[in-house]
Design an enzyme around this catalytic site. Structure first.
Site, short mmCIF file in Angstrom:
data_model
loop_
_atom_site.label_atom_id
_atom_site.label_comp_id
_atom_site.label_asym_id
_atom_site.label_seq_id
_atom_site.Cartn_x
_atom_site.Cartn_y
_atom_site.Cartn_z
N HIS A 125 44.91 43.56 28.97
CA HIS A 125 43.87 42.83 28.23
C HIS A 125 43.71 43.53 26.88
O HIS A 125 43.93 44.74 26.78
CB HIS A 125 42.58 42.95 29.05
CG HIS A 125 41.42 42.15 28.58
ND1 HIS A 125 40.65 42.53 27.51
CD2 HIS A 125 40.87 41.01 29.05
CE1 HIS A 125 39.68 41.65 27.35
NE2 HIS A 125 39.79 40.72 28.26
N ASP A 202 42.21 50.47 34.18
CA ASP A 202 41.23 49.40 33.93
C ASP A 202 41.11 48.59 35.22
O ASP A 202 42.01 47.84 35.58
CB ASP A 202 41.76 48.56 32.75
CG ASP A 202 40.98 47.28 32.55
OD1 ASP A 202 40.11 46.97 33.39
OD2 ASP A 202 41.25 46.60 31.55
N GLN A 205 39.66 43.73 36.83
CA GLN A 205 40.08 42.59 37.67
C GLN A 205 40.36 42.99 39.11
O GLN A 205 40.52 42.11 39.96
CB GLN A 205 41.33 41.92 37.07
CG GLN A 205 41.09 41.22 35.76
CD GLN A 205 40.11 40.06 35.89
OE1 GLN A 205 39.97 39.45 36.94
NE2 GLN A 205 39.44 39.74 34.79
N LYS A 228 31.90 40.94 36.81
CA LYS A 228 33.05 40.32 37.49
C LYS A 228 32.96 40.51 39.00
O LYS A 228 33.83 40.08 39.74
CB LYS A 228 34.35 40.92 36.96
CG LYS A 228 34.56 40.62 35.47
CD LYS A 228 35.94 40.97 35.02
CE LYS A 228 36.08 40.99 33.52
NZ LYS A 228 36.16 39.65 32.92
N CYS A 366 42.84 36.79 26.35
CA CYS A 366 42.76 38.13 25.72
C CYS A 366 43.97 38.97 26.11
O CYS A 366 43.85 40.19 26.33
CB CYS A 366 41.47 38.86 26.10
SG CYS A 366 40.00 38.05 25.51
N1 PLP Z 1 40.10 44.43 31.17
C1 PLP Z 1 40.43 43.36 31.91
C2 PLP Z 1 41.65 43.43 32.77
C3 PLP Z 1 39.65 42.22 31.86
O1 PLP Z 1 40.00 41.14 32.58
C4 PLP Z 1 38.50 42.19 31.03
C5 PLP Z 1 37.69 40.97 30.92
O2 PLP Z 1 38.12 39.88 31.22
C6 PLP Z 1 38.19 43.33 30.30
C7 PLP Z 1 39.00 44.43 30.40
C8 PLP Z 1 36.97 43.38 29.44
O3 PLP Z 1 35.83 43.35 30.23
P1 PLP Z 1 34.38 43.29 29.56
O4 PLP Z 1 34.43 42.13 28.60
O5 PLP Z 1 33.47 43.07 30.71
O6 PLP Z 1 34.16 44.59 28.87
#
Ligand code: PLP
Length: 408
Positions: A125, A202, A205, A228, A366
């Site tokens: 992402h 990270d 997900q 999430k 993203c």
């Molecule tokens: N990393 C991953 C894999 C994501 O799917 C997302 C959001 O969709 C993020 C980071 C960013 O999360 P946040 O917008 O809650 O900070």
């Protein structure tokens, strides 16, 4: 055949929003990878906080403040237990995954030198790419990328070749938001540690589907967002090994994060407060704890089993549509289906689905490098949660068929 491992109808009653209609149709919410829905227990926790013990924490002598502090710190302990961190001070409340990654990337500014290497995966992402590019700009470190293959998996042989004594950091998602691929993070972490590199995973997900054990993984940093996983927006957690969190400088200055302040010199608070400047999202943190209670009461094994059955059924039914292609063809994936239909733009499909009450995501999610890899502008992404049903999969599939007929 979907085996009901829990009482799905009773679970759906926990989510008031699932009763609403959109454009005259019952809502079929399949955008869970963007944000999950909120059960009544979590909503009640938020109402209870603001109705009964709203106060600033950690510094008040009065009862409300102490009550709010106790419940907030209990939430930190719930998060600690859930992710099996060794100590509560290794859990830093953040505003979400993006905040957690930026906190770590900022901290590494003073720990990297020109020519050091940091490794990112091709499946990230933007939140787990851009902060590291900014770190490279600040330090002169070099960014290397683990490539992906057509199935949407990381090419692990290439990863092992990228590692060297120059590697200082590796960061990768546990699960890809665009494709649902579950990455082999155990192997990634162990190999990085062999060359002395730190690893940030990270977990944004993964956390809604998989209960990560940070000690077993031996990961250095793990980040998630509460929204999430049935919690509210604007709150998340950064897990960091205590030794790493002690090495990193504070991210933001302000109240709460200090031990003593004079105009000559300021000393910083102990963990976790060193990284928690200013009034935090108190209610959000408490509600995050309630969301974990809710999901754990259902059980992550049951959630994973049910979602896998939904995934298999939805994959089979969608693939029966002529011209439909699914991106990310791997056995190790969560309940995410990214697809396109030949000759159609994902946005047009998504717009028609919305008219029929079906909420999906369209676009690059993203994760533009993944779309560039497949040479497509984006996909339609249906992402499932444990409160979705086989009947909702059927509605998705018939709505996609209808969209195809209308658009082609
Ligand atoms: N990393 C991953 C894999 C994501 O799917 C997302 C959001 O969709 C993020 C980071 C960013 O999360 P946040 O917008 O809650 O900070």
């Amino acid at each position: 055949m979907i085996q009901t491992v829990f009482d799905i109808l009773s679970i759906r009653k926990d989510f008031p929003i699932l009763n609403r209609k959109v454009n005259g149709y019952p809502l079929v919410y399949l955008d869970n990878a963007a944000t999950s829905q909120t059960p009544k227990k979590v909503i009640d926790t938020i109402v209870d906080y603001y109705s009964n013990y709203n106060a600033n924490i950690h510094r008040g002598v009065h009862s409300l403040s102490q009550e709010a502090t106790d419940v907030y710190e209990q939430a930190r302990q719930k998060i600690q237990r859930h992710f099996n961190a060794a100590r509560p001070q290794e859990i830093i409340f953040t505003s979400g995954t993006t905040h957690g990654i930026n906190l770590v990337a900022n901290g590494f500014t003073s720990l990297l030198e020109k020519g050091d290497e940091i490794i990112v995966s091709a499946l990230e992402h933007h939140s787990n790419i851009v902060p590291w590019q900014m770190l490279c700009e600040r330090t002169g470190a070099v960014l290397k990328v683990i490539p992906m293959n057509l199935e949407g998996q990381l090419v692990m042989g290439e990863y092992h070749k990228l590692l060297s004594q120059r590697t200082k950091l590796v960061f990768c998602n546990h699960v890809s938001n665009a494709l649902g691929t579950i990455n082999p993070i155990e192997e990634i972490i162990a190999a990085a540690h062999k060359v002395g590199a730190a690893v940030l995973i990270d977990g944004a997900q993964a956390a809604p589907h998989i209960k990560a054990d940070v000690q077993k993984l031996d990961v250095d940093f793990y980040v998630v967002s509460a929204h999430k996983m049935c919690g509210p927006t604007g709150v998340g957690m950064l897990y960091g090994k205590e030794e790493w969190l002690n090495k990193l400088p504070p991210y933001q200055g302000g109240g709460e994060m200090i031990a003593e302040v004079t105009f000559e010199k300021t000393t910083y608070a102990e963990l976790p407060h060193k990284f928690e400047a200013g009034t935090p999202n108190i209610c959000g943190g408490i509600a995050f704890g309630a969301a974990l209670d809710y999901m754990n009461a259902i059980g992550f094994d049951a959630i994973a089993q049910y979602e896998q059955e939904l995934l298999e059924y939805a994959t089979q039914e969608l693939l029966a549509i002529d011209g439909l292609k699914i991106y990310g063809d791997t056995k190790e994936k969560t309940a995410v289906i990214s697809f396109n239909i030949e000759g159609l733009h994902p946005y047009d499909i998504g717009s028609i689905l919305d008219k029929l009450g079906v909420a999906v995501r369209t676009g690059h999610h993203c994760a533009q490098p993944i779309m560039d890899f497949y040479k497509i502008p984006g996909t339609v992404r249906a992402s499932f949660s444990f409160y979705n049903t086989k009947e909702e999969v059927d509605i998705l599939v018939s709505s996609v068929r209808r969209a195809k007929t209308m658009l082609l």
